[in-house]
Design an enzyme around this catalytic site. Structure first.
Site, PDB file in Angstrom:
ATOM      1  N   ARG A  78     -23.911 -35.642 -71.427  1.00 33.19           N
ATOM      2  CA  ARG A  78     -25.082 -34.764 -71.425  1.00 33.19           C
ATOM      3  C   ARG A  78     -24.996 -33.700 -72.513  1.00 33.19           C
ATOM      4  NH1 ARG A  78     -23.028 -31.900 -65.788  1.00 33.19           N
ATOM      5  NH2 ARG A  78     -21.427 -30.602 -66.768  1.00 33.19           N
ATOM      6  N   LYS A  84     -25.004 -31.979 -60.334  1.00 28.61           N
ATOM      7  CA  LYS A  84     -24.287 -32.821 -61.286  1.00 28.61           C
ATOM      8  C   LYS A  84     -24.834 -32.658 -62.696  1.00 28.61           C
ATOM      9  CE  LYS A  84     -23.211 -36.295 -57.779  1.00 28.61           C
ATOM     10  NZ  LYS A  84     -23.487 -37.656 -57.282  1.00 28.61           N
ATOM     11  N   HIS A  85     -26.155 -32.444 -62.781  1.00 28.06           N
ATOM     12  CA  HIS A  85     -26.780 -32.403 -64.112  1.00 28.06           C
ATOM     13  C   HIS A  85     -28.106 -31.662 -64.040  1.00 28.06           C
ATOM     14  CE1 HIS A  85     -28.563 -33.574 -67.879  1.00 28.06           C
ATOM     15  NE2 HIS A  85     -29.545 -34.188 -67.253  1.00 28.06           N
ATOM     16  N   SER A 145     -17.234 -23.333 -70.837  1.00 29.68           N
ATOM     17  CA  SER A 145     -17.989 -24.318 -71.612  1.00 29.68           C
ATOM     18  C   SER A 145     -18.325 -23.772 -72.997  1.00 29.68           C
ATOM     19  CB  SER A 145     -19.285 -24.668 -70.874  1.00 29.68           C
ATOM     20  OG  SER A 145     -20.156 -25.397 -71.703  1.00 29.68           O
ATOM     21  N   THR A 196     -41.987   8.987 -96.543  1.00 25.81           N
ATOM     22  CA  THR A 196     -43.336   8.661 -97.005  1.00 25.81           C
ATOM     23  C   THR A 196     -43.659   7.182 -96.852  1.00 25.81           C
ATOM     24  OG1 THR A 196     -43.138  10.432 -98.641  1.00 25.81           O
ATOM     25  CG2 THR A 196     -44.933   8.846 -98.936  1.00 25.81           C
ATOM     26  N   ASN A 197     -42.745   6.309 -97.303  1.00 25.88           N
ATOM     27  CA  ASN A 197     -43.027   4.871 -97.358  1.00 25.88           C
ATOM     28  C   ASN A 197     -42.117   4.068 -96.444  1.00 25.88           C
ATOM     29  OD1 ASN A 197     -45.102   4.900 -99.421  1.00 25.88           O
ATOM     30  ND2 ASN A 197     -43.477   5.462-100.858  1.00 25.88           N
ATOM     31  N   ASP A 202     -30.051   6.509 -94.237  1.00 24.16           N
ATOM     32  CA  ASP A 202     -30.352   6.049 -95.601  1.00 24.16           C
ATOM     33  C   ASP A 202     -29.317   6.520 -96.626  1.00 24.16           C
ATOM     34  OD1 ASP A 202     -31.131   8.686 -95.407  1.00 24.16           O
ATOM     35  OD2 ASP A 202     -33.226   8.343 -95.930  1.00 24.16           O
ATOM     36  N   GLU A 224     -24.831  14.812 -94.218  1.00 23.22           N
ATOM     37  CA  GLU A 224     -26.171  15.400 -94.283  1.00 23.22           C
ATOM     38  C   GLU A 224     -26.155  16.542 -95.299  1.00 23.22           C
ATOM     39  OE1 GLU A 224     -28.918  14.464 -93.214  1.00 23.22           O
ATOM     40  OE2 GLU A 224     -28.453  12.945 -91.713  1.00 23.22           O
ATOM     41  N   CYS A 252     -31.785  25.653 -96.087  1.00 22.58           N
ATOM     42  CA  CYS A 252     -31.039  24.424 -96.426  1.00 22.58           C
ATOM     43  C   CYS A 252     -31.353  24.016 -97.869  1.00 22.58           C
ATOM     44  CB  CYS A 252     -31.437  23.274 -95.506  1.00 22.58           C
ATOM     45  SG  CYS A 252     -31.025  23.544 -93.773  1.00 22.58           S
TER      46      CYS A 252
END
Length: 618
Positions: free
Chosen positions: A34, A295-296, A316, A432-433, A532, A581, A601
């Site tokens: 099988r 069995k199957h 298996s 933006t994109n 990123d 960062e 920042c």
């Protein structure tokens, strides 16, 4: 692309002319049980669908013809295949000698069948003792052999049988890059090796949307729910039968204690299988209210059962190979699959010597959902195999050639077999994109798509999925095979979990977002997610100015400012995933407000947004 397509057509035309214009390739597919039929059936359907190129003969032997194992030859008839020959080859017995006698009986019966059929090529699958008899007969009768799933590594005697068949076979279809490299290391001719993926994945990856509740209820009862039952499939380990019987007993005890509805499948025909069935009956599994012993199960239905199970347990190969396509948790017991490549859904309990260990593994795994894995295939194996078969030149010498070291370090497929470039999908999500690209292993952009980044979480995720699906579809047209997805996004990212933990106002509604799971589920591909700036550092280390440099810093400027740090050739994430960062280093306590919420920042002074603001003031 047009040139390569024409080149491929020209080669096929030349092969047809060499083989004789009217000669169809006579293919004999022999199936023993099988499990191998689930891999061979998709190929058989493909061969049957192209009668202008192929003639198909089906030979059935082994456990297919045994009542104790469900007379599974009937499912071949139900699939509308004509069975040319049925060979009763299994010698019933309790020990290893019965397997040897079964091989011998098959060797006695097969020559007459092959003499009558006179196939051009025989397709043999896997690593069972029946398959060894098939390959030995065909090789000695000068019949070309195509071996499916060679080069893989697992435990027990199967490894030795698989590699023995590899040495007898003339052509090889393997499922993973590692298997391909193993075949090359075994001195097989690279031009006769096809990395196609597993044929069963062609059916697996298109099966999940079918009606499944009726199948689950049919096999497990009306009251069962999805993700709330277990599938158990365990086979004897022929190199240590006594230990594998004991492990099966412990597994059943753990499953009884765990108290969940469980479907138990009977083991393979191997030395020790009868003893395992006796253990099941001794524990009353066939009459226990929580258990269904069968069995199957037809493969189409078995797919649905494992796809929606809370867990699969046993030893298996199906557990470590096919089940990964659905992200279903798997507990792999013992050493039978040692060495197999597995997805993160598999938990190994190699020394399963106590009931408590197995029970603890069930508690850890049951009900989880993992990302879908495509280690063993992408759903396009059969077209590649048929193309490979058509390229076989019957006028080439039958004698095998071995390619002894040095071993080829081959990155891509042979161009005449599969005109594909190993590639990845790249997703770049900025302030933006939103960009998606198909990128080759050399870092070359094959095709790129750009859209404006939506403002809401729902729209953004929907657009990412839409663009990825479109790019994956387009990859087929540009002869690229997508191996995975890499996502570069602004914000603080946990790359181990694939989750965006937090983002500034630059990307709105972008905190506590699981990016990996929905994209992996939609594309059936592994997905990596990182900040990123970190992605930029990795790119420089792989392809750019950071190649070969032990320590460096990457600084990226755009709508915001970010960066990545590589120290001793390793990317540094930091304990809170914000080591680089660089845009949020404060340089003035009373400076302008930054999108992160702080003041002064670097990003508040020097980013694209900050420079636009200053320009407007001026």
């Amino acid at each position: 692309e047009v040139y390569f397509k024409n080149l491929s057509k020209q080669k096929q035309k030349e092969v047809m002319e060499k083989n004789g214009n009217n000669h169809k390739l006579r293919v004999c597919v022999a199936t023993c049980n099988r499990a191998d039929y689930s891999k061979l059936a998709p190929i058989m359907f493909g061969i049957k669908a192209e009668p202008q190129f192929f003639e198909l003969d089906v030979v059935v032997l082994g456990s297919h013809l045994i009542d104790d194992y469900g007379n599974t030859y009937r499912m071949i008839e139900q699939d509308d295949f004509d069975i040319h020959t049925r060979l009763h080859t299994i010698v019933r017995g309790e020990d290893e000698a019965a397997m040897v006698e079964s091989v011998g009986l098959a060797l006695v019966k097969l020559p007459d069948v092959l003499n009558r059929l006179k196939p051009d090529i025989m397709i043999v699958h896997g690593d069972r003792f029946d398959a060894l008899a098939l390959a030995t007969s065909a090789a000695l009768m000068n019949i070309r052999i195509l071996h499916i799933e060679g080069g893989e590594v697992s435990g027990t005697i199967d490894d030795s049988i698989r590699h023995a068949i590899t040495k007898l076979a003339h052509y090889h279809v393997c499922c993973t890059r590692s298997a391909e490299q193993h075949l090359i290391a075994m001195c097989e001719d690279h031009d006769r090796i096809l990395l196609a993926g597993c044929p069963s994945y062609d059916k697996l990856l298109s099966a999940k949307n079918k009606d499944y509740m009726s199948i689950i209820r049919m096999w497990l009862g009306e009251d069962v729910k999805t993700r709330d039952y277990i599938v158990a499939l365990q086979h004897p380990v022929t190199t240590d039968i006594k230990h594998s019987i004991k492990m099966f007993e412990l597994t059943l005890d753990a499953l009884i204690s765990f108290n969940k509805r469980t479907l138990v499948l009977f083991p393979n025909v191997d030395a020790g299988d009868k003893e395992m069935v006796r253990v099941m009956r001794k524990k009353g599994i066939e009459h226990h209210p929580n258990f269904r012993a069968v069995k199957h199960v037809p493969f189409d239905q078995f797919i649905q059962l494992v796809a929606h199970a809370g867990c699969m347990i046993g030893n298996s190969s199906c557990g470590v190979r096919e089940v990964g396509a659905f992200g279903t948790p798997v507990i792999n017991l013992g050493t039978r699959q040692t060495g197999r490549e597995t997805g993160e859904n598999v938990l190994h309990v190699r020394d399963a010597d106590t009931q408590d260990k197995i029970l603890h593994a069930l508690q850890l795994q049951f009900g989880k959902q993992y990302p879908c894995s495509k280690i063993y295939g992408d759903g396009n194996a059969v077209p590649r195999i048929l193309k490979f078969l058509k390229s076989i030149d019957l006028k080439e010498p039958l004698q095998k050639k071995f390619c002894f070291p040095p071993v080829k370090d081959n990155i891509s497929q042979d161009i005449d077999h599969i005109l594909e470039t190993q590639s990845a999908l790249a997703v770049d999500l900025g302030g933006t994109n939103l960009r998606v690209a198909i990128v080759s292993m050399k870092g070359e952009i094959v095709k790129k798509y750009t859209q404006l980044n939506p403002k809401t979480y729902e729209d953004r995720l929907a657009l990412i999925l839409k663009m990825c699906v479109e790019a994956a579809s387009e990859a087929v047209n540009v002869n690229c095979r997508i191996l995975g997805v890499g996502i570069s996004t602004g914000g603080r990212v946990n790359p181990r979990e694939g989750i965006v933990l937090h983002s500034t106002k630059l990307i709105q509604e972008w905190s506590s977002v699981d990016l990996r799971t929905p994209i992996s589920d939609a594309l059936h591909l592994p997905v990596w997610v990182d900040n990123d700036g970190n992605c930029a550092a990795l790119a420089e280390r792989k392809f750019g100015h950071g190649k070969g440099i032990e320590n460096f810093v990457t600084l990226i400027t755009g709508t915001g400012i970010g960066g990545g740090i590589v120290h001793q050739h390793e990317l540094i994430h930091g304990s809170s995933f914000c080591a680089a960062e660089l845009g949020h280093i404060v340089v003035s306590l009373d400076g302008p407000e930054c999108l992160c919420g702080s003041q002064g920042c670097i990003e508040a002074y020097a980013s694209g947004i900050a420079l636009q603001r200053e320009a407007k003031k001026l």
